[in-house]
Scaffold this motif. Structure first.
Motif, mmCIF file in Angstrom:
data_model
loop_
_atom_site.group_PDB
_atom_site.id
_atom_site.type_symbol
_atom_site.label_atom_id
_atom_site.label_comp_id
_atom_site.label_asym_id
_atom_site.label_seq_id
_atom_site.Cartn_x
_atom_site.Cartn_y
_atom_site.Cartn_z
ATOM 1 N N ASN A 1 -46.453 52.778 -27.834
ATOM 2 C CA ASN A 1 -46.109 52.777 -29.278
ATOM 3 C C ASN A 1 -45.680 54.372 -29.727
ATOM 4 O O ASN A 1 -45.555 54.658 -30.759
ATOM 5 C CB ASN A 1 -47.482 52.373 -30.238
ATOM 6 N N THR A 2 -45.627 55.270 -28.628
ATOM 7 C CA THR A 2 -45.202 56.566 -28.971
ATOM 8 C C THR A 2 -43.600 56.752 -28.634
ATOM 9 O O THR A 2 -43.057 55.928 -28.254
ATOM 10 C CB THR A 2 -46.119 57.483 -27.974
ATOM 11 N N SER B 1 -41.536 54.492 -25.778
ATOM 12 C CA SER B 1 -40.745 53.303 -26.135
ATOM 13 C C SER B 1 -39.109 53.965 -25.683
ATOM 14 O O SER B 1 -38.301 52.888 -25.694
ATOM 15 C CB SER B 1 -40.566 53.593 -27.928
ATOM 16 N N PHE C 1 -46.691 57.239 -20.634
ATOM 17 C CA PHE C 1 -46.924 57.158 -22.178
ATOM 18 C C PHE C 1 -47.140 55.808 -22.790
ATOM 19 O O PHE C 1 -46.465 54.668 -22.099
ATOM 20 C CB PHE C 1 -45.721 57.873 -22.965
ATOM 21 N N ARG C 2 -47.964 55.686 -23.731
ATOM 22 C CA ARG C 2 -48.341 54.504 -24.285
ATOM 23 C C ARG C 2 -46.879 54.059 -25.075
ATOM 24 O O ARG C 2 -45.986 54.913 -25.494
ATOM 25 C CB ARG C 2 -49.480 54.636 -25.453
ATOM 26 N N SER D 1 -41.619 58.262 -19.375
ATOM 27 C CA SER D 1 -41.713 57.223 -20.161
ATOM 28 C C SER D 1 -42.976 56.329 -19.725
ATOM 29 O O SER D 1 -43.557 55.821 -20.339
ATOM 30 C CB SER D 1 -40.693 56.580 -20.754
#
Lengths: 220, 211
Positions: free
Chosen positions: A27-28, A32, A24-25, A21
């Motif tokens: 908001n993905t 999250s 990853f950004r 996680s």
């Protein structure tokens, strides 16, 4: 299987999910997961703290019940736990004395009992640190002399009278202490310790995620 | 000053003096204060966790529709299985979750946010402005960090170059520990001054309203 494989699997999946996680950004969906797991960790961690308090209560209650030596003091501990915890748990909407707001029993006990006692406990340590230092600090070797000198000079520097005394000597000793001791040598050592500890924690974490380190599960 | 305020001051003064009495010797008054303090501290955490975690982060969002939070709720309750020896193994799953997530946080954020950042801050340009003093400080920091790390490196015997560097490391460590000790003592003395100030000003000051 339930006793060992499931816990190892849970540790592996939760650890790997958090690591993946991270890349990853937020908001993905995958990004999250990390935020959600951190909230879950806070919740489970909260229950762990409550478990500790329940354990303290059980141990003290056993001592009171069996009239063990000093049971009266343990009874005081139990009364204090309940006096602080129960009004805090009850909803503030029932009475202004409940909850944790100013004016509540919890707030009063914290402000007028817990907080001053905490400060007094730590203040008492000043005497014990001083007496331990008197016995332990001997300028026997170069290393212990450096420790003794630095501690003495820093203590002097941190009080106005001591700072005025240091300023009597040539060269700006307080400035030197601030720049080269606190922001130089001290900073360097703190960084070294932080880097070393973080690398150690990371390697131990990898052992836990991979299921090599299982001592946290205890015996049985 | 109202009667209630005087009562509050006397309560604090009683427990402050009771705790200080330990410096003479262990006595029943100190034990009373100590056990009340231990109980209040435990109760404080119950109130804090109940409000900020159980209600704010678990109950309220769950009532609001976030039913997935039932998973950490159940994991939390499973922790209490430790009180029943026959079923204590059930709590392992909750503990494994805590260990797994904490490990995941350590590997990513500790390495990325701590180790790399600290290394970056250590390796500063010597010609970055600030003159000789800034350059000297940068050199001290680099030498200090490397020698401290080598001092704590036990996979090889500390002889030769490694031994000399470790020796420099221990000097740096002694300076840091000395500075920390000085700061800790002064912090404790500052608390002591606060307590003595309270007794001398507030408590003795309240005498005129009583006597």
């Amino acid at each position: 299987m339930l006793k060992t494989t499931v816990p190892v699997g849970v540790a592996f999946l939760s650890g790997i999910a958090l690591m993946v996680s991270f890349f990853f950004r937020e908001n993905t969906f995958v990004g999250s997961i990390s935020q959600d797991l951190k909230i879950w960790l806070t919740i489970v961690g909260g229950f762990t703290l409550l478990l500790g308090v329940v354990s303290i209560t059980r141990v003290n209650w056993q001592a009171v019940k069996n009239r063990k030596e000093g049971w009266g003091y343990k009874l005081l501990t139990l009364v204090s736990i309940f006096a602080m915890a129960i009004p805090a748990i009850l909803p503030a909407s029932w009475s202004p004395l409940f909850g944790r707001n100013p004016g509540s029993i919890y707030h009063w006990l914290f402000t007028y009992l817990d907080s001053p006692m905490m400060a007094t406990m730590f203040a008492t340590l000043a005497f014990y640190i001083a007496s331990a230092a008197y016995r332990a600090f001997r300028a026997r070797t170069a290393e212990s002399t450096i420790l003794l000198l630095t501690a003495t000079v820093v203590m002097l520097w941190r009080v106005p009278m001591g700072e005025a005394f240091l300023n009597l000597f040539p060269g700006n000793i307080p400035e030197f202490l601030n720049t080269y001791v606190m922001n130089g040598a001290n900073l360097a050592v703190q960084r070294g310790i932080i880097i070393g500890a973080a690398l150690g924690a990371a390697s131990m974490s990898l052992r836990i995620i991979l299921g090599i380190e299982r001592t946290y599960m205890g015996k049985g | 000053m109202s009667g209630w305020e005087i009562f509050e001051i006397w309560v604090i003064a009683f427990f402050t003096l009771a705790l200080f009495s330990f410096m003479y010797k262990d006595n029943p008054l100190y034990k009373v204060a100590e056990h009340i303090f231990a109980g209040l501290s435990a109760g404080y955490y119950v109130g804090l966790i109940w409000d900020t975690v159980i209600i704010t982060q678990l109950w309220d969002p769950m009532i609001g529709g976030d039913w997935l939070l039932i998973v950490p709720g159940i994991l939390g309750f499973l922790m209490f299985a430790r009180f029943f020896p026959k079923y204590s193994w059930v709590s392992r799953t909750s503990l494994a979750f805590v260990m797994g997530v904490t490990s995941g946080i350590f590997i990513t954020s500790q390495l990325h946010g701590l180790v790399l950042k600290q290394m970056q801050a250590t390796m500063q340009s010597l010609g970055g402005g600030g003159g000789f003093g800034a350059a000297l400080l940068s050199i001290i920091v680099v030498v200090g960090v490397i020698s401290t790390l080598i001092y704590f490196y036990f996979s090889k015997e500390h002889t030769g170059v490694l031994g000399v560097t470790a020796k420099v490391g221990i000097w740096f460590i002694m300076i840091s520990f000395g500075a920390h000790f000085g700061y800790t003592v002064m912090g404790r003395v500052s608390l002591l001054i606060g307590r003595v100030q309270f007794l001398a000003e507030d408590w003795i000051g309240s005498f005129k309203y009583i006597f």
